[in-house]
Design a protein around this motif. Structure first.
Motif, short mmCIF file in Angstrom:
data_model
loop_
_atom_site.label_atom_id
_atom_site.label_comp_id
_atom_site.label_asym_id
_atom_site.label_seq_id
_atom_site.Cartn_x
_atom_site.Cartn_y
_atom_site.Cartn_z
N LEU A 59 -5.73 -37.01 -50.62
CA LEU A 59 -6.54 -36.83 -51.82
C LEU A 59 -5.60 -36.62 -53.00
CD1 LEU A 59 -9.23 -34.28 -50.54
CD2 LEU A 59 -9.43 -36.77 -50.70
N ALA A 60 -5.94 -37.24 -54.12
CA ALA A 60 -5.15 -37.06 -55.34
C ALA A 60 -6.05 -36.59 -56.46
CB ALA A 60 -4.48 -38.38 -55.73
N ALA A 61 -5.55 -35.65 -57.24
CA ALA A 61 -6.24 -35.20 -58.45
C ALA A 61 -5.55 -35.90 -59.62
CB ALA A 61 -6.15 -33.69 -58.60
N LEU A 62 -6.36 -36.56 -60.44
CA LEU A 62 -5.83 -37.36 -61.55
C LEU A 62 -6.29 -36.80 -62.89
CD1 LEU A 62 -6.88 -40.78 -60.01
CD2 LEU A 62 -4.58 -39.82 -60.01
N LYS A 63 -5.36 -36.82 -63.84
CA LYS A 63 -5.66 -36.52 -65.23
C LYS A 63 -5.12 -37.68 -66.04
CE LYS A 63 -5.87 -31.53 -65.73
NZ LYS A 63 -5.31 -30.38 -66.46
N ASN A 64 -5.97 -38.32 -66.80
CA ASN A 64 -5.56 -39.46 -67.61
C ASN A 64 -4.81 -40.50 -66.77
OD1 ASN A 64 -6.62 -38.27 -70.01
ND2 ASN A 64 -4.79 -37.00 -70.12
N GLY A 65 -5.26 -40.69 -65.53
CA GLY A 65 -4.68 -41.70 -64.66
C GLY A 65 -3.43 -41.29 -63.92
N ALA A 66 -2.89 -40.11 -64.20
CA ALA A 66 -1.67 -39.64 -63.55
C ALA A 66 -1.99 -38.61 -62.48
CB ALA A 66 -0.72 -39.03 -64.58
N VAL A 67 -1.26 -38.66 -61.37
CA VAL A 67 -1.45 -37.70 -60.29
C VAL A 67 -0.85 -36.36 -60.71
CG1 VAL A 67 -0.90 -37.13 -57.89
CG2 VAL A 67 -1.42 -39.50 -58.52
N VAL A 68 -1.68 -35.31 -60.69
CA VAL A 68 -1.22 -33.97 -61.05
C VAL A 68 -1.30 -33.00 -59.87
CG1 VAL A 68 -1.79 -34.27 -63.49
CG2 VAL A 68 -3.47 -33.23 -61.94
N ALA A 69 -1.92 -33.45 -58.78
CA ALA A 69 -2.06 -32.60 -57.61
C ALA A 69 -2.52 -33.47 -56.45
CB ALA A 69 -3.08 -31.49 -57.85
N GLY A 70 -2.41 -32.92 -55.26
CA GLY A 70 -2.91 -33.66 -54.12
C GLY A 70 -2.87 -32.87 -52.84
N LEU A 71 -3.41 -33.50 -51.85
CA LEU A 71 -3.55 -32.89 -50.54
C LEU A 71 -3.35 -33.97 -49.49
CD1 LEU A 71 -6.55 -30.64 -49.55
CD2 LEU A 71 -6.06 -32.67 -48.24
N ALA A 72 -2.61 -33.64 -48.44
CA ALA A 72 -2.44 -34.53 -47.29
C ALA A 72 -2.92 -33.77 -46.07
CB ALA A 72 -0.98 -34.93 -47.13
#
Length: 162
Positions: A59-72
């Motif tokens: 899972l990726a958290a995006l702000k303005n199209g950029a990855v700012v966080a995630g989970l594997a």
């Protein structure tokens, strides 16, 4: 996909290798292990196979199209009963985006996936001294104190390389 006014969360597919590579960078920076996450990056074929599998969840958290966080995470099929559990392997939020509810939102999205897969539990480890992670997981779940052991597979493995 889940979204708020500030960020959106998506589950990565095999067609989103660029986002997966960004996520590896976020993990490296957040864990202060840039070399671990960037020096021997998996090939595109490997990442496609992983992202296409039925046992890996990114899972990726995006702000303005950029990855700012995630989970594997990994779905583990159980043998004692017809059920599975999901293990959060890595969860990170870029330093400048912490305390915005992103980590909680990532876990909430993972819970939806777990329900859809009929998993009965999600579990995660936290290191002693990682107080923000411990606080987050305490808020969301029940703590179990366990011991963790890394078992070397050969004489040249894991701990000798770190």
């Amino acid at each position: 996909m889940t979204s708020s006014e500030l960020f959106s969360i998506c589950q990565l597919s095999a067609n989103e290798l660029a986002l997966m590579e960004e996520l590896l960078g976020v993990f490296g920076e957040a864990f202060e292990e840039v070399d671990t996450y960037s020096s021997s990056c998996p090939s595109d074929a490997y990442l496609k196979r992983l992202l296409s599998s039925d046992y890996f969840i990114a899972l990726a958290a995006l702000k303005n199209g950029a990855v700012v966080a995630g989970l594997a995470a990994y779905e583990l099929q159980k043998f004692e009963q017809e059920r599975s559990e999901i293990y959060i392997y890595d969860l990170a939020v870029a330093a400048e985006h912490r305390r915005e509810g992103i980590a909680t939102a990532l876990i909430q999205e993972l819970k939806k996936i777990a329900v859809a897969r009929a998993a009965y539990v999600i579990f995660v480890q936290a290191d002693h001294g990682d107080d923000p992670a411990i606080a987050l997981y305490t808020k969301l779940g029940v703590r179990e104190d366990v011991l963790h052991f890394d078992i070397a597979v050969d004489d040249n493995s894991y701990h000798q390389k770190i």
